[in-house]
Design an enzyme around this catalytic site. Structure first.
Site, short mmCIF file in Angstrom:
data_model
loop_
_atom_site.label_atom_id
_atom_site.label_comp_id
_atom_site.label_asym_id
_atom_site.label_seq_id
_atom_site.Cartn_x
_atom_site.Cartn_y
_atom_site.Cartn_z
N HIS A 52 0.85 -1.19 0.00
CA HIS A 52 0.00 0.00 0.00
C HIS A 52 0.89 1.24 0.00
O HIS A 52 2.07 1.17 0.35
CB HIS A 52 -0.90 0.00 1.23
CG HIS A 52 -1.97 -1.04 1.20
ND1 HIS A 52 -2.98 -1.08 2.13
CD2 HIS A 52 -2.21 -2.07 0.36
CE1 HIS A 52 -3.80 -2.08 1.86
NE2 HIS A 52 -3.34 -2.70 0.80
N GLU A 54 1.01 3.92 1.94
CA GLU A 54 1.56 4.30 3.23
C GLU A 54 2.74 3.39 3.59
O GLU A 54 3.75 3.86 4.12
CB GLU A 54 0.48 4.19 4.32
CG GLU A 54 -0.72 5.10 4.09
CD GLU A 54 -1.82 4.48 3.24
OE1 GLU A 54 -2.92 5.06 3.21
OE2 GLU A 54 -1.61 3.43 2.60
N CYS A 80 -5.64 1.88 5.68
CA CYS A 80 -6.43 0.68 5.94
C CYS A 80 -6.32 0.23 7.39
O CYS A 80 -5.32 0.47 8.06
CB CYS A 80 -6.01 -0.46 5.01
SG CYS A 80 -4.36 -1.13 5.34
N CYS A 90 -2.05 -0.72 7.37
CA CYS A 90 -1.31 0.54 7.35
C CYS A 90 -1.51 1.30 8.66
O CYS A 90 -0.58 1.92 9.17
CB CYS A 90 -1.72 1.38 6.16
SG CYS A 90 -1.18 0.65 4.59
#
Length: 143
Positions: A52, A54, A80, A90
């Protein structure tokens, strides 16, 4: 007049355009600004198809040897709170690394999971700011 948060979010939304489209994940951009002022940019699936946005910026900062405690993380979408592809969300990574502030634009739509990232971060004592004025633009790039 643009604030620093606005300028970083605009850059972050632009980063989301670099994402490879996916039927199972959103296109998200992220920026990490350390307390010392170092800046790291990234986007979903940049270096690994399961990463992801992040996560990408956190990994870049750690690889650089930068201290990310008390950093500010900008994301085009809510970090998330649930993850199918990896053990840690995350939100968990942000909390684990003691990032002080998260600025995001769009709440994660309920397409893949029921996201509670904003709540998880706030419950952990992290300052969370949602910049609603950029939400439409960020969601256009997310799919």
């Amino acid at each position: 007049m643009n604030t620093i948060d606005d300028l970083q979010i605009e850059k972050t939304i632009e980063l989301s355009k670099k994402c490879m489209k996916s039927k199972t994940a959103y296109c998200v951009g992220a920026t990490l600004v350390t307390a010392e002022g170092k800046i790291f940019y990234g986007y979903s699936r940049e270096t690994d198809p399961k990463n992801h946005a992040e996560e990408e910026v956190i990994l870049k900062a750690l690889k650089d040897g930068s201290e990310i405690k008390d950093a500010t993380l900008y994301s085009s979408m809510e970090p998330c709170s649930t993850r199918a592809s990896k053990d840690k969300s995350c939100s968990e990574l942000i909390t684990e690394h003691k990032i002080a502030k998260v600025v995001f634009v769009a709440s994660e739509p309920d397409k893949f999971v029921d996201c509670e990232g904003e709540k998880v971060l706030k419950d952990a004592g992290i300052e969370v700011i949602k910049l609603d004025q950029f939400e439409k633009k960020a969601l256009l790039e997310a799919f």
